[in-house]
Scaffold this motif. Sequence first.
Motif, PDB file in Angstrom:
ATOM      1  N   ARG A 182      -0.129   6.773  -3.770  1.00 54.94           N
ATOM      2  CA  ARG A 182      -0.030   5.570  -2.940  1.00 54.94           C
ATOM      3  C   ARG A 182      -1.401   5.237  -2.339  1.00 54.94           C
ATOM      4  N   LEU A 183      -1.663   3.933  -2.260  1.00 58.84           N
ATOM      5  CA  LEU A 183      -2.939   3.504  -1.693  1.00 58.84           C
ATOM      6  C   LEU A 183      -3.031   3.828  -0.207  1.00 58.84           C
ATOM      7  N   ILE A 184      -1.886   3.861   0.476  1.00 53.61           N
ATOM      8  CA  ILE A 184      -1.891   4.148   1.915  1.00 53.61           C
ATOM      9  C   ILE A 184      -2.380   5.563   2.188  1.00 53.61           C
ATOM     10  N   ASP A 185      -2.329   6.440   1.180  1.00 54.91           N
ATOM     11  CA  ASP A 185      -2.793   7.817   1.362  1.00 54.91           C
ATOM     12  C   ASP A 185      -4.305   7.956   1.182  1.00 54.91           C
ATOM     13  N   ASP A 186      -4.945   6.880   0.756  1.00 54.09           N
ATOM     14  CA  ASP A 186      -6.406   6.873   0.659  1.00 54.09           C
ATOM     15  C   ASP A 186      -6.967   6.650   2.062  1.00 54.09           C
ATOM     16  N   ALA A 216       0.818  -1.217   0.000  1.00 57.05           N
ATOM     17  CA  ALA A 216       0.000   0.000   0.000  1.00 57.05           C
ATOM     18  C   ALA A 216       0.844   1.257   0.000  1.00 57.05           C
ATOM     19  N   ALA A 217       2.087   1.177   0.470  1.00 53.04           N
ATOM     20  CA  ALA A 217       2.955   2.348   0.538  1.00 53.04           C
ATOM     21  C   ALA A 217       3.696   2.612  -0.767  1.00 53.04           C
ATOM     22  N   ARG A 218       3.582   1.703  -1.741  1.00 50.66           N
ATOM     23  CA  ARG A 218       4.262   1.905  -3.019  1.00 50.66           C
ATOM     24  C   ARG A 218       3.454   2.824  -3.926  1.00 50.66           C
ATOM     25  N   GLU A 219       4.178   3.521  -4.788  1.00 48.10           N
ATOM     26  CA  GLU A 219       3.519   4.337  -5.811  1.00 48.10           C
ATOM     27  C   GLU A 219       2.844   3.403  -6.802  1.00 48.10           C
ATOM     28  N   ARG A 220       1.572   3.608  -7.056  1.00 51.05           N
ATOM     29  CA  ARG A 220       0.835   2.721  -7.944  1.00 51.05           C
ATOM     30  C   ARG A 220       1.325   2.855  -9.381  1.00 51.05           C
ATOM     31  N   ALA A 221       1.490   1.690 -10.037  1.00 53.05           N
ATOM     32  CA  ALA A 221       2.054   1.672 -11.388  1.00 53.05           C
ATOM     33  C   ALA A 221       1.182   2.446 -12.373  1.00 53.05           C
ATOM     34  N   CYS A 222      -0.122   2.419 -12.154  1.00 50.66           N
ATOM     35  CA  CYS A 222      -1.030   3.106 -13.076  1.00 50.66           C
ATOM     36  C   CYS A 222      -1.217   4.568 -12.705  1.00 50.66           C
ATOM     37  N   GLY A 223      -0.436   5.063 -11.765  1.00 44.78           N
ATOM     38  CA  GLY A 223      -0.558   6.450 -11.335  1.00 44.78           C
ATOM     39  C   GLY A 223      -1.587   6.592 -10.232  1.00 44.78           C
ATOM     40  N   GLY A 224      -1.694   7.798  -9.725  1.00 43.16           N
ATOM     41  CA  GLY A 224      -2.711   8.018  -8.703  1.00 43.16           C
ATOM     42  C   GLY A 224      -2.186   7.970  -7.298  1.00 43.16           C
ATOM     43  N   SER A 244      -6.256 -11.278   3.542  1.00 42.76           N
ATOM     44  CA  SER A 244      -6.121 -11.775   2.175  1.00 42.76           C
ATOM     45  C   SER A 244      -6.946 -10.934   1.205  1.00 42.76           C
ATOM     46  N   GLU A 245      -8.106 -10.467   1.661  1.00 45.09           N
ATOM     47  CA  GLU A 245      -8.938  -9.601   0.813  1.00 45.09           C
ATOM     48  C   GLU A 245      -8.267  -8.250   0.589  1.00 45.09           C
ATOM     49  N   LEU A 246      -7.696  -7.661   1.644  1.00 46.27           N
ATOM     50  CA  LEU A 246      -7.040  -6.361   1.502  1.00 46.27           C
ATOM     51  C   LEU A 246      -5.794  -6.463   0.627  1.00 46.27           C
ATOM     52  N   LEU A 247      -5.076  -7.583   0.716  1.00 43.84           N
ATOM     53  CA  LEU A 247      -3.934  -7.789  -0.174  1.00 43.84           C
ATOM     54  C   LEU A 247      -4.390  -7.814  -1.628  1.00 43.84           C
ATOM     55  N   MET A 248      -5.503  -8.483  -1.893  1.00 45.05           N
ATOM     56  CA  MET A 248      -6.033  -8.516  -3.252  1.00 45.05           C
ATOM     57  C   MET A 248      -6.389  -7.110  -3.725  1.00 45.05           C
ATOM     58  N   LEU A 249      -7.062  -6.349  -2.862  1.00 47.43           N
ATOM     59  CA  LEU A 249      -7.457  -4.991  -3.243  1.00 47.43           C
ATOM     60  C   LEU A 249      -6.232  -4.101  -3.460  1.00 47.43           C
ATOM     61  N   ALA A 250      -5.224  -4.263  -2.611  1.00 50.33           N
ATOM     62  CA  ALA A 250      -4.022  -3.440  -2.745  1.00 50.33           C
ATOM     63  C   ALA A 250      -3.274  -3.732  -4.038  1.00 50.33           C
ATOM     64  N   LEU A 251      -3.307  -4.973  -4.488  1.00 48.89           N
ATOM     65  CA  LEU A 251      -2.611  -5.346  -5.718  1.00 48.89           C
ATOM     66  C   LEU A 251      -3.321  -4.834  -6.966  1.00 48.89           C
ATOM     67  N   GLY A 252      -4.625  -4.615  -6.838  1.00 43.48           N
ATOM     68  CA  GLY A 252      -5.364  -4.110  -7.994  1.00 43.48           C
ATOM     69  C   GLY A 252      -5.273  -5.050  -9.181  1.00 43.48           C
ATOM     70  N   PRO A 253      -4.905  -4.556 -10.377  1.00 46.80           N
ATOM     71  CA  PRO A 253      -4.875  -5.422 -11.568  1.00 46.80           C
ATOM     72  C   PRO A 253      -3.839  -6.533 -11.477  1.00 46.80           C
ATOM     73  N   TYR A 254      -2.805  -6.366 -10.644  1.00 44.45           N
ATOM     74  CA  TYR A 254      -1.810  -7.430 -10.519  1.00 44.45           C
ATOM     75  C   TYR A 254      -2.346  -8.644  -9.761  1.00 44.45           C
ATOM     76  N   ALA A 255      -3.480  -8.485  -9.088  1.00 47.02           N
ATOM     77  CA  ALA A 255      -4.062  -9.612  -8.365  1.00 47.02           C
ATOM     78  C   ALA A 255      -4.827 -10.539  -9.295  1.00 47.02           C
ATOM     79  N   ALA A 256      -5.223 -10.053 -10.466  1.00 45.25           N
ATOM     80  CA  ALA A 256      -6.067 -10.846 -11.353  1.00 45.25           C
ATOM     81  C   ALA A 256      -5.347 -12.040 -11.974  1.00 45.25           C
TER      82      ALA A 256
END
Length: 399
Positions: free
Chosen positions: A275-279, A265-273, A332-344
Amino acid sequence: MDLNFTPEEQSFRAEVRAFIDAHLPADLRAKVLEGRRMTKEDYLRWHRILYRQGWVAPHWPKAFGGAGWNAVQQHIFHEECADAGAPALMPFGLVMVGPVIMAFGTPAQQAYFLPRILSGEHWWCQGYSEPGSGSDLASLKTRAERRGDVYIVNGQKTWTTLAQYADWMFCLVRTDPQARKQEGISFLLIDMKSPGISVRPIIMLDGEHEVNEVFFDNVEVPVANRIGEENKGWTYAKFLLAHERTGIAEVGRSKRWLKRLKAIAARERACGGGRLIDDPRFRDRIAQVEIELMALEVTTLRVIAAEMEKKAPGPEASLLKIRGSEIQQTLSELLMLALGPYAAPYQPAALDAGYDGPIVGPEYGVAHTGLYFNMRKTTIYGGSNEIQRNIIAKMMLGF
């Protein structure tokens, strides 16, 4: 209540951490932390290392070959192992049937089975659930008919975890079909190499072979392999389930997942926007599960301490099972959400240690989809959470 560790406990933590750093094989650590597929030999390698150190059974009394550690020492040990990425110790022998044999087994059973559980010579599996007999376990139908010095066992068990590796099974069987269902059950130790036993894989939603069906066709089991009295197996089964539910809490593993969640969550998201931790909404969900995990840790310590005094966990183990399993699912659900498209994308081939092909989002690991699927079962096994709430209502609240 002082929740700070004493200097002696901090020294013990340093000793455990130094041992793990020095003796945990790097390839095993990498497999666990990267979510790779583990083999039987992977688990046994770490088991044997701890056995040689005398640490493979932290909760066993020294009289039976265990470490005899107190509740805090056990907690520290499991936390450090989980954080370092050590393979899990299989609970079926060490946590489940071992304490049953210590409490209810004959001296001959203790002398034969306990050393082999400690050394890793015997890999155990659990023969409880059946088709139609899961949460209502006492309705089981697998029969054991006594003929002289042996029982003849016929029936089926299901969802038998890692039975494909097992040398022995501890098994509930019906020995008196006329008795009330809880009173006609016996507890047998069954050699998995016995003629008449067949094991069939159940492939799970994530494509992995973790559980099995086990069939018994006129399997002979010596009466000497029965634990305790005939038709009293329900008593021993409840004792074992309480130990299993205490272990399901998995505080150390959840802490490791929480740490990974925060890092992603602390990483800069690859698709921009950003860090998720700032949400703030996502950050609040992380904070909530961290608070719940801290509360579970304190409760686990209290239950372990009480268990060491009473020699058996009580209905409090159901509290640990409920909260521990729900926290694991949330993480496990939050990890999936944090990964976004990489979780698919799910790449089963990448779980093998020798895989050297491309990995989608390699910085995130390879198994989060499989982890999410696998954790759906935690609120069911070991007695569903609905059943655990019934136990709490009846035995703790008096309803």
